[in-house]
Design an enzyme around this catalytic site. Structure first.
Site, PDB file in Angstrom:
ATOM      1  CB  THR A   1     -21.823 -14.313 -72.791  1.00  0.00           C
ATOM      2  OG1 THR A   1     -20.854 -15.301 -72.417  1.00  0.00           O
ATOM      3  CG2 THR A   1     -21.460 -12.987 -72.162  1.00  0.00           C
ATOM      4  CB  VAL A   2     -25.318 -12.444 -76.049  1.00  0.00           C
ATOM      5  CG1 VAL A   2     -26.288 -11.361 -76.504  1.00  0.00           C
ATOM      6  CG2 VAL A   2     -23.890 -12.048 -76.409  1.00  0.00           C
TER       7      VAL A   2
ATOM      8  CG  ASP B   1     -14.759  -9.376 -84.352  1.00  0.00           C
ATOM      9  OD1 ASP B   1     -15.780 -10.033 -84.085  1.00  0.00           O
ATOM     10  OD2 ASP B   1     -14.605  -8.195 -83.984  1.00  0.00           O
TER      11      ASP B   1
ATOM     12  CD  GLU C   1     -12.319 -16.156 -77.416  1.00  0.00           C
ATOM     13  OE1 GLU C   1     -12.204 -17.309 -76.949  1.00  0.00           O
ATOM     14  OE2 GLU C   1     -13.323 -15.448 -77.233  1.00  0.00           O
TER      15      GLU C   1
ATOM     16  CE  LYS D   1     -17.833  -7.007 -84.280  1.00  0.00           C
ATOM     17  NZ  LYS D   1     -16.897  -6.751 -83.149  1.00  0.00           N
TER      18      LYS D   1
ATOM     19  N   GLY E   1      -8.510 -12.094 -69.982  1.00  0.00           N
ATOM     20  CA  GLY E   1      -9.766 -12.535 -70.577  1.00  0.00           C
ATOM     21  C   GLY E   1     -10.257 -11.633 -71.698  1.00  0.00           C
TER      22      GLY E   1
END
Lengths: 406, 406
Positions: A11-12, A196, A185, A200, A182
């Site tokens: 994706t990235v 997550d 997950e 960060k 979407g």
């Protein structure tokens, strides 16, 4: 000509290729020469995609090519990303990455190698996706001591909490909806448990302290226990509930934490809705500031990666001096952090009023019409350790506790 | 050691001295050597203030001192600021300034001299006070084509409009209150007529286009005609009214404008209240982003100036390449810009419904209970030139028109 190799066409990675191809002309102007995509590393082939012409399956081809100036790591995960990044830096190539797991774990070491080799290791996209936050901290807020960074750093959970706030929906419903859309997950653990966001805030804490902050040391609580009833109380108080990742400095001490918090509507983060991210910064001279944007998504994340590539292309043979040493920072325990606490308790406030006031200071009661057999209250300002000690006596009555952010 | 001279010991100048003295240690770390305040230029003396030891009344002492590396211009106004800055750059010294009037008028020329002399001319504080916006545009959003910048760039008018929104107060009342509280000048023209915001959007437009945008070419309308009744209509539509300074790119064309606009509550700028500033940016890859903070005030502004000083101190003998040529940019006229328009009209909607729909497309009526002898409506999306042409026929019925921002 500046030659770039992209590791990973997911994706990235495909976003990075798209950003460069779409804005090639202005990017070349800013760099001062042509930014040329020389390789894309992927295990797969992409027949029919123009990228196929520059696909390689062999990292050695990239690392041994002296013409490659910049390596873009957008594979995710620790290995083989770590090995590839390290070898690229050691080979004298600058690296840009969006990989928060890699940066949180090995950032200090990779920055050190970059410095030794007089190249750069940049990772703007690893925190807040497309939002410019790391470079502003490094090159704009340099007259300030940053006393607080508090962010909504995870779009999935913010989308869920926003739905719960506006629609009164319950956790399980919004999770299912987020998965169907979407946004979450099938295994949503990394988002909903706060892991997550935790990586960060570990990166942000390392950047503002200049030392290694291990994410394992950060108290991390997700949103799985937040209910529709909690949100009703929040609304009654003119507040909302957000998953906040925060890092606060008090004197020499730094405390970091991820947890759902009650946020008053006067707080700049109150209105950050849906999948957007936002990062609140308080500097001792600047005062309050906030940075807002898309925390994820193919093109916003790729935009930040390309910003790093351009910065590296403009600074060949010149380390930009991001300060983040391998020396470990001992975080202050959350027990020391003073705040107020919102508590839901079984029973009736009249009975225990006096006792609660004796334990928790000047408390404020919150009543929700139709909420049977329970009541809510907010404690006075107190260190979390003291709250915990006092709460023991009410163990069987306390339904839940949510921290209150100013 | 890096030696700094500050021109002007007024609000911002004394703030710069305070920021450097308060955070001297971390600033030195970031620069890599000691940042030393060598001179403060002012006509006055400050007996008893420690700054007195480094006060000079003579600019020649500064410009002829080869030890001075960085000159900080915080006097304001065009002269003698322009002459002092120009001479400092020509003498090979970098300059940091907070002076928006100077930058809007002479930015391109001063950047050119800086480039020739291999020094820097930075002016982060001239737009958005303490908010990092110019450096993020220059060194972070470099993978993007910026398609829109829309900002709340004036704290005084935002304070006034916020009061009008929440308290239903009228323009004259809030202006008086703002003056009594020191948020507005006795002569409030520069703020309320939009001139201050206009210079700032001219600077932003120059930065994103790379060409000279003259503020005199920008259509500029202030808030003096906004009434409590207008705000009632805004609320009825789920909107508010903000003074927006905007610059939009459509293909090769750039249009800039300052005017009060209706803003829907889903817009990121909707919630920016009080004296705070905020700048919304849309990049063709990044999507939406926003930067928020204190747009004025002694220490926030000084924080941005010191950020520039540190950047210059870290880059001796190296021009950072801000692109803004002296070539004049011909702005697109506002007639071409498509948007919707909110109109208050005398009479009753029933009578003119068909005629209005024929002229202004699919219109939406807005009714306020108790508002006698008038009604409001929002036109379909149309170029402003077309709206103006159509509006001529209703000249005697139209009470007011306010532009609608998406």
């Amino acid at each position: 000509m500046v030659n770039v190799a992209v590791l990973g066409y997911g994706t990235v990675g495909s976003g990075v290729v798209e950003v460069i191809r779409t804005n090639q002309e202005v990017i070349n102007q800013r760099v001062g020469e042509t930014l040329n995509l020389k390789y894309v590393l992927d295990l797969r082939d992409f027949p029919g995609d123009p990228v196929q012409e520059i696909i390689t399956h062999d990292f050695e081809e990239i690392v041994q090519d002296k013409e490659v100036d910049i390596v873009v790591e957008v594979m995710g995960g620790i290995e083989p990303a770590y090995t590839f990044v390290k070898r690229s830096l050691e080979a004298g190539k600058s690296v840009a990455t969006s990989n928060k797991a890699l940066v949180a774990k090995h950032g200090a070491e990779l920055l050190k190698i970059a410095k030794e080799k007089n190249v750069n290791f940049l990772f703007e996209a690893s925190v807040g996706g497309g939002i410019p936050i790391l470079r502003p901290l490094h090159s704009s807020l340099t007259g300030d001591v940053v006393e607080e960074i508090t962010g909504i750093l995870n779009g999935t959970t913010n989308y869920m909490l926003t739905k719960m706030f506006y629609e009164g929906a319950n956790y399980d419903e919004v999770l299912k909806e987020a998965q169907d859309n979407g946004y979450a997950e099938r295994n949503p653990e990394a988002d909903v448990e706060g892991y997550d966001a935790c990586r960060k805030i570990a990166i942000l804490a390392s950047i503002i302290s200049g030392k290694q902050v291990d994410f394992e040391d950060i108290y991390c609580e997700g949103i799985t226990k937040i209910t529709a009833d909690d949100m009703k109380y929040a609304k009654e108080m003119g507040m909302t509930i957000k998953l906040l990742a925060t890092c606060k400095r008090e004197g020499d001490k730094i405390c970091a934490m991820v947890s759902p918090c009650l946020l008053h509507k006067s707080h700049p983060l109150f209105n950050i809705d849906g999948v957007f991210n936002s990062i609140f910064v308080h500097g001792n001279m600047l005062g309050d500031a906030m940075f807002y944007g898309s925390g994820a998504g193919k093109l916003p994340t790729a935009s930040a990666v390309v910003g790093d590539i351009v910065e590296e292309a403009k600074n060949p043979g010149r380390n930009l001096g991001v300060m983040w040493s391998e020396e470990k920072l001992e975080l202050e325990g959350k027990e020391e952090l003073k705040r107020r606490f919102f508590v839901r308790m079984k029973g009736s406030p009249e009975v225990v009023k006096g006792k609660l006031a004796a334990d928790f200071g000047e408390i404020e009661f919150v009543n929700i019409e139709g909420m049977q057999g329970e009541f809510g209250f907010v404690t006075a300002l107190m260190p979390e350790g003291e709250y915990e000690k006092k709460a023991v006596a009410y163990q069987s009555e306390i339904i839940s506790m949510i921290r209150v952010e100013k």
